[in-house]
Design a protein around this motif. Sequence first.
Motif, mmCIF file in Angstrom:
data_model
loop_
_atom_site.group_PDB
_atom_site.id
_atom_site.type_symbol
_atom_site.label_atom_id
_atom_site.label_comp_id
_atom_site.label_asym_id
_atom_site.label_seq_id
_atom_site.Cartn_x
_atom_site.Cartn_y
_atom_site.Cartn_z
ATOM 1 N N ALA A 11 4.391 -5.788 -2.313
ATOM 2 C CA ALA A 11 3.297 -6.689 -2.660
ATOM 3 C C ALA A 11 2.823 -6.451 -4.094
ATOM 4 N N ILE A 12 2.690 -5.190 -4.480
ATOM 5 C CA ILE A 12 2.233 -4.870 -5.837
ATOM 6 C C ILE A 12 3.263 -5.322 -6.874
ATOM 7 N N TYR A 13 4.526 -5.083 -6.577
ATOM 8 C CA TYR A 13 5.584 -5.521 -7.503
ATOM 9 C C TYR A 13 5.569 -7.050 -7.642
ATOM 10 N N HIS A 14 5.363 -7.734 -6.510
ATOM 11 C CA HIS A 14 5.331 -9.193 -6.541
ATOM 12 C C HIS A 14 4.194 -9.697 -7.425
ATOM 13 N N LEU A 15 3.047 -9.045 -7.355
ATOM 14 C CA LEU A 15 1.908 -9.436 -8.186
ATOM 15 C C LEU A 15 2.185 -9.204 -9.663
ATOM 16 N N ASN A 16 3.101 -8.279 -9.941
ATOM 17 C CA ASN A 16 3.469 -7.998 -11.328
ATOM 18 C C ASN A 16 4.712 -8.775 -11.761
ATOM 19 N N GLY A 17 5.117 -9.746 -10.941
ATOM 20 C CA GLY A 17 6.254 -10.578 -11.296
ATOM 21 C C GLY A 17 7.587 -9.863 -11.210
ATOM 22 N N ALA A 18 7.664 -8.869 -10.365
ATOM 23 C CA ALA A 18 8.915 -8.109 -10.212
ATOM 24 C C ALA A 18 9.237 -7.998 -8.730
ATOM 25 N N SER A 19 10.345 -7.375 -8.429
ATOM 26 C CA SER A 19 10.737 -7.155 -7.032
ATOM 27 C C SER A 19 11.009 -5.675 -6.810
ATOM 28 N N TYR A 20 10.663 -5.219 -5.615
ATOM 29 C CA TYR A 20 10.848 -3.800 -5.294
ATOM 30 C C TYR A 20 12.064 -3.622 -4.405
ATOM 31 N N ASN A 21 12.915 -2.675 -4.748
ATOM 32 C CA ASN A 21 14.113 -2.384 -3.967
ATOM 33 C C ASN A 21 14.008 -0.969 -3.409
ATOM 34 N N PHE A 22 13.877 -0.871 -2.097
ATOM 35 C CA PHE A 22 13.740 0.438 -1.447
ATOM 36 C C PHE A 22 15.058 1.197 -1.426
ATOM 37 N N GLY A 23 16.166 0.467 -1.519
ATOM 38 C CA GLY A 23 17.469 1.110 -1.491
ATOM 39 C C GLY A 23 18.148 0.964 -0.151
ATOM 40 N N ASN A 24 19.058 1.855 0.134
ATOM 41 C CA ASN A 24 19.793 1.857 1.396
ATOM 42 C C ASN A 24 18.851 2.346 2.501
ATOM 43 N N TRP A 25 18.439 1.431 3.374
ATOM 44 C CA TRP A 25 17.409 1.766 4.363
ATOM 45 C C TRP A 25 17.761 2.959 5.247
ATOM 46 N N PRO A 26 18.935 3.030 5.880
ATOM 47 C CA PRO A 26 19.222 4.198 6.725
ATOM 48 C C PRO A 26 19.136 5.524 5.965
ATOM 49 N N VAL A 27 19.698 5.547 4.774
ATOM 50 C CA VAL A 27 19.686 6.774 3.977
ATOM 51 C C VAL A 27 18.270 7.111 3.532
ATOM 52 N N GLU A 28 17.554 6.105 3.041
ATOM 53 C CA GLU A 28 16.193 6.341 2.545
ATOM 54 C C GLU A 28 15.237 6.698 3.677
ATOM 55 N N LEU A 29 15.407 6.095 4.832
ATOM 56 C CA LEU A 29 14.557 6.427 5.983
ATOM 57 C C LEU A 29 14.742 7.886 6.390
ATOM 58 N N PHE A 30 15.983 8.330 6.428
ATOM 59 C CA PHE A 30 16.252 9.724 6.788
ATOM 60 C C PHE A 30 15.652 10.671 5.757
ATOM 61 N N TYR A 31 15.800 10.318 4.492
ATOM 62 C CA TYR A 31 15.249 11.138 3.417
ATOM 63 C C TYR A 31 13.723 11.204 3.517
ATOM 64 N N GLU A 32 13.095 10.039 3.741
ATOM 65 C CA GLU A 32 11.646 9.998 3.844
ATOM 66 C C GLU A 32 11.153 10.731 5.095
ATOM 67 N N TYR A 33 11.935 10.663 6.193
ATOM 68 C CA TYR A 33 11.528 11.366 7.407
ATOM 69 C C TYR A 33 11.504 12.876 7.178
ATOM 70 N N LEU A 34 12.493 13.400 6.453
ATOM 71 C CA LEU A 34 12.499 14.840 6.176
ATOM 72 C C LEU A 34 11.267 15.240 5.370
ATOM 73 N N LYS A 35 10.884 14.401 4.419
ATOM 74 C CA LYS A 35 9.679 14.683 3.641
ATOM 75 C C LYS A 35 8.428 14.574 4.513
ATOM 76 N N ASP A 36 8.408 13.548 5.372
ATOM 77 C CA ASP A 36 7.253 13.367 6.251
ATOM 78 C C ASP A 36 7.129 14.498 7.266
ATOM 79 N N LEU A 37 8.248 15.015 7.723
ATOM 80 C CA LEU A 37 8.224 16.137 8.651
ATOM 81 C C LEU A 37 7.564 17.351 7.994
#
Length: 294
Positions: free
Chosen positions: A118-144
Amino acid sequence: MNFYTGSGSMTVQEYLARRRQFEVGFWGVFFVAQWAVQFALAYFDHRRWGSPFQPWEFLVWEGTSILMVAILFPLILLLEHYFPLRRGKVRRNLAIHLLFTLPWSLIHVSAMVAMRAAIYHLNGASYNFGNWPVELFYEYLKDLQTYAALLASVYLYRFLLVRLQGEARILTEPDEGEAVEPVDRPERLLVKKLGKEFLVNVRDIEWVEAAGNYVNLHLGDRIYPLRETMTKLLDRLDPASFARTHRSYIVRLDSIAEIEPLESGDARIHLICGQQVPVSRRYRDLLRAQLMPA
């Protein structure tokens, strides 16, 4: 024991009187500081490698993550309330917490990505989270790690607070010599404070307040946590001296100065010490019966 503040020292009792405000303030400052530190680390790290990203992007990345952690932090406290890591239940409750990290992390990442998009859209850009399975696993380890660190911080804080104010334990056997009170109606409490033990009289308790996994015993300007439920504690106290007035409060009858009826049907007790304690309609008639002369 005193805490040092900018205007002088503060006693443990003074701190406890405004405990919730201090706790909310601390965690607010903590999360803002985390945002600043994480932004600085990410910004300088990427700048060192000639990253094409703009400074505001690092603020957004770290800010959305920290904000969602702060919003979801109460869920950790709520789960800990119902599944505390106490003796005899550590293994089972730890497994429950571990399972809970999965939906906790999923909510954190999904909301974080949505805010970034949403913030990127307001700034006229697009946000790319990346490869969802890989990024989700990476973020889960950090969240743990984050979940474990926050939970450990809560227990460390409670441990230090208990050490400072002293933790009470109902005596189930005489402290010395022959028994002077029946086990079912103890007259004294054993209080451990900063490695020392001393006795306090149950008759000095003015009121009791539920506090998570503990109840707080109020004796004048002293407060002692007791690892017990309200129901079990009331069963141990003399019904001629103590009454439950609310699901979270017990009062010593001799400490009552007056009872103020409220339009809602509830009531408010004014204690001799100046403290006010609520009386819910559920316990109003029971309190009246206990106050009536035999």
